[in-house]
Structure formats: C-alpha cells, structure tokens
Design an enzyme around this catalytic site. Structure first.
Site, PDB file in Angstrom:
ATOM      1  N   LYS A  25       0.844  -1.200   0.000  1.00 54.93           N
ATOM      2  CA  LYS A  25       0.000   0.000   0.000  1.00 54.93           C
ATOM      3  C   LYS A  25       0.874   1.244   0.000  1.00 54.93           C
ATOM      4  O   LYS A  25       1.876   1.321   0.705  1.00 54.93           O
ATOM      5  CB  LYS A  25      -0.899  -0.017   1.247  1.00 54.93           C
ATOM      6  CG  LYS A  25      -1.814   1.192   1.400  1.00 54.93           C
ATOM      7  CD  LYS A  25      -2.616   1.080   2.684  1.00 54.93           C
ATOM      8  CE  LYS A  25      -3.527   2.285   2.885  1.00 54.93           C
ATOM      9  NZ  LYS A  25      -4.336   2.161   4.122  1.00 54.93           N
ATOM     10  N   SER A  27      -8.987   2.077   2.964  1.00 58.28           N
ATOM     11  CA  SER A  27      -8.093   2.756   2.040  1.00 58.28           C
ATOM     12  C   SER A  27      -6.995   1.846   1.487  1.00 58.28           C
ATOM     13  O   SER A  27      -6.122   2.329   0.782  1.00 58.28           O
ATOM     14  CB  SER A  27      -7.441   3.942   2.761  1.00 58.28           C
ATOM     15  OG  SER A  27      -6.685   3.487   3.883  1.00 58.28           O
ATOM     16  N   SER A  31      -9.530  -0.244   7.229  1.00 61.05           N
ATOM     17  CA  SER A  31      -8.951  -0.033   5.895  1.00 61.05           C
ATOM     18  C   SER A  31      -8.250  -1.252   5.318  1.00 61.05           C
ATOM     19  O   SER A  31      -7.853  -1.226   4.152  1.00 61.05           O
ATOM     20  CB  SER A  31      -7.979   1.146   5.926  1.00 61.05           C
ATOM     21  OG  SER A  31      -8.668   2.338   6.200  1.00 61.05           O
TER      22      SER A  31
END
Length: 441
Positions: free
Chosen positions: A96, A164, A188
């Site tokens: 990420k 996210s 997330s």
C-alpha cells in the site's frame, strides 16, 4: 442500501477480472525452493497478469518492472549458488502506498507528497525483503484521491473495492499479486478485503511496528492504526505475520509478545459468539452469509452461540470524537492536519468512553474465544466516496486493539460478502487456525 446507477457501464466494462484460484505466496515460495519453477518465471507471470488487469482495475500507483525482474534474476542466481533463503524467497508482494519502500515513490495519494521517494524501507517492507520477497509495486490507497486513477472492484468494475487499502485488495483479488501489506485505522484492511473477496488481517495493536508509515503514526495520538497483510490464502496471512511482527527498536508501540502457532490450536470446543453488533442497516444477504459461516464453523467442531453485543452506535460516537482531534503529519515537529473541533473536556470524555469500551470488551472476551460478525452492512456499493457508515462493523475493533481476520463469507450476485473473526488480544493464532480450517473444509 441501493447499488444501482442511472447509467451503468457497458457490460464489457463491468467484466469480472477476479482470479481467486492462482497460487498464494507460500505456495509459490515452496515451488521455487523445490525447483518446480523459477523466480523469474513467477515474476514474469505476475507482470503479465498486471499488464492484463491494470487497465481495468487501476490497482497500482507505482511500479518498476525492470527492477522487479532484476531482483527475480538475482534471487534465482542466489538459489543456484546454494545461498540460504528465507520463507518468502522469490514470492512477489505489493505494498500500500502509505508504507515506504526504497526505490519507489510514496505519495500516498496526497498532492503535497507527489514525487516523494523514501530513502529507506519501512520496517515491514525491510522484513519482507529479508525473507526473500520481491516488491511488485505500490498500490493505490483510496477512492477519490487526486494523483492516481480510481481503483475498481475486480468482481464488478462499476463498484468500489473498499478503502483505504483499495488497490491492495483489488490487485490480490485479480491475481496480480499473491500477498500484500495494507494499513487499518478503522477498517482499511478489513473492508477492502470483504468487498474484494480476499482475506485481510488486522493484527493486535502493537504486534507490528509502524515505522515508515505515512501519515506518521504516534503510539499515543493514534492507538488504532496497524499494518497487516492481505492475501487469497490464510496461510499467507500467517506467514506474513511471522515475518513482519515484533519490535524494531524505533516504534515504541511495538511489543515483544510471542506469536502463537495456528497449527497448535484445537478448533474443537472453541467458543464463538455470533453477533450483528446491533446494526440497524445490515442487509439480509450480509447477515445470512455470516450465519452460513457460523454453521461451517460448527461443522469444524466449534461451539457457536448468539451474542447480543450492540457496539455500533457507541463505537461510531467515539470514532467521530477521535476524528475531530488534530494529528501531526510529522513525528519530528507539530504539523497538525487542521484545528481541533473539540474542547478539552470533550477530548477527555471521549477518552473515558474509549477506555470504558475497551474494559467492556475485555469482560466479554472472558466468555468467548472468538466473535463472529459481518464485515460490512452489505456488498460493495457503486463507485462513490466512502464514509463512516461503510465502516460501522469494523470500527469497534479498531478501538479495542483486538486482532481481526476479514474473510469471504458468501456473495450477493456478482459481489463478495465478508465476515470478521475477532479474537482476544495477541491471539491471532486462533483466528488464523479457523481461517485455514475453513479453507481446507
């Protein structure tokens, strides 16, 4: 919850590109070690998969394919020389774009960070590389961020993959990456895993060091955020956790608590509380999928019983107060995102309520080994910006620091539905044992 649009994409644009059957990271590492394939061949296959899926799902923010191929060849050369290898030798991984990886930008989708390149790896990335993993690239963080194309759900491109860790879940669901790292403050990791049909682990807060995460995570100012793995296989979650867990001498929130072994966990007789967390907007499909998972757990020998545990309203109120407080963008100097909208007394009251919730869950978990609940009110919605209502079922366990595995539980049409297995603090081994047993069954 409605999942319709006035004018949806053409059928070709809604095509499913999910690929759940491709090998996981541990399986690939075993095949490489056994001489059944080469690291270069594995890397080439994943880059070919990325070339096919990326125009549709937009999972990656940054890649350096040449560097990945060079690292793959170097890994093959090391094997040929008989050098010692780690448990992930040759396995591709994705990261990420809130977690720094040397050699690749880390803008996190923030315009103020555009072009930033870290000088070193985050601790977790360094540990993955030391175990032999090769970084495929950095993945897009969320819907609506300004620097990169919108990520799409591989099961239906017209829908969100969650956030996210958006691109991370999408890449893994599409077979473009076998294993990745995300971060989770209020859900997330868990929400994207649920909506994209993969597995995600939120470790116990303090299990994994946060050094090298952006935005900067303070162990006092942000006791919710954790870094954890996403994968298509439960064994990959367990392997990744063994690699990344433990103090690094920099992050004071990381504790030297030993990891348990999932293989040593006896599932027979485990007490599992089935709860809807008091959610009023839970769709029938999501609750049915969770109940079906409960029956599968009973088939493995666990003892499942209903549990009345209304947490959603309380957790949302505490989370809203938390979000109203400013946080610093830097560890070195006070650089808050913005002014606080809470008076000092309201901050103290929110902390009081937060601690009260933690004590309540400690008492609850004295009677249960695991909680089972939905991961989201329903399947992924059509593309829109996400809000707190999407995270109602993940927020409570960000506040209690408990480990959680989000895993597939069923489907609503073309879209996956997910559930959460919530454990006692530091008992990731129990959750992973259950997830692996469900896969075997």
């Amino acid at each position: 919850m409605s999942h319709t649009q006035d004018a949806g994409p053409a059928p070709a644009e809604r095509a499913c590109v999910a690929d759940p059957a491709t090998p996981g990271a541990a399986q690939l590492a075993r095949a490489i070690a056994a001489g059944e394939t080469t690291v270069l061949a594995v890397m080439q296959a994943h880059l070919a998969r990325i070339a096919k899926t990326e125009p549709l799902i937009h999972a990656f923010a940054h890649r350096d394919d040449d560097a990945a191929l060079e690292a793959a060849q170097a890994a093959d050369d090391a094997l040929a020389r008989g050098e010692p290898t780690g448990p992930l030798h040759g396995a591709p991984v994705s990261i990420k774009d809130w977690i720094e990886a040397e050699g690749l930008p880390c803008d996190g989708g923030f315009e103020a960070r555009a072009g930033f390149r870290p000088r070193r790896d985050a601790t977790v990335v360094s540990r993955l590389r030391a175990a032999g993993a090769i970084v495929l690239g950095k993945t897009v963080t969320r819907e609506g961020e300004p620097l990169h194309a919108r990520p799409n759900n591989p099961h239906d491109l017209a829908h969100c993959p969650g956030g996210s860790s958006s691109g991370e879940a999408a890449a893994i669901a599409a077979g473009a990456s076998p294993l990745g790292l995300g971060s989770d403050s209020g859900g997330s990791i868990r929400l994207p895993a649920a909506w994209s049909g993969v597995l995600g682990l939120k470790p116990t807060q303090g299990r994994v060091p946060l050094t090298g995460h952006f935005p900067a995570i303070g162990h006092l100012s942000d006791p919710r955020t954790v870094i954890g793995p996403l994968a298509r296989r439960a064994e990959d979650l367990a392997l990744a956790l063994r690699v990344i867990a433990g103090p690094d001498g920099v992050d004071p929130s990381a504790h030297p608590v030993p990891l348990g072994d999932p293989a040593a966990v006896s599932i027979a007789g485990l007490r599992i509380g089935l709860t809807d967390l008091g959610g009023a907007d839970l769709t029938p499909a999501a609750w049915t999928a969770t109940q079906d998972l409960a029956r599968r757990l009973e088939g493995l020998g666990a003892v499942v019983a209903p549990l009345d545990l209304p947490l959603i309203d309380e957790a949302l109120a505490i989370s809203n107060a938390y979000w109203a407080r400013p946080e610093s963008m830097s560890h070195r100097q006070w650089r808050p995102w913005g002014p606080s909208t809470l008076p000092a007394d309201a901050v103290e009251e929110s902390l009081f309520r937060w601690e009260r919730l933690q004590r309540r869950l400690e008492t609850v978990m004295a009677d249960w080994d695991v909680l089972l609940c939905p991961a989201a009110p329903g399947p992924a919605p059509a593309h829109r910006l996400l809000d707190a209502r999407d995270y109602l079922y993940t927020l409570p366990f960000s506040l209690t620091a408990q480990p959680v595995v989000s895993l597939p539980a069923g489907r609503a049409g073309s879209l996956p539905l997910g559930a959460q297995l919530v454990g006692r603090r530091w008992r990731e081994d129990v959750l992973l044992a259950l997830a692996m047993a469900l896969e075997r069954a």
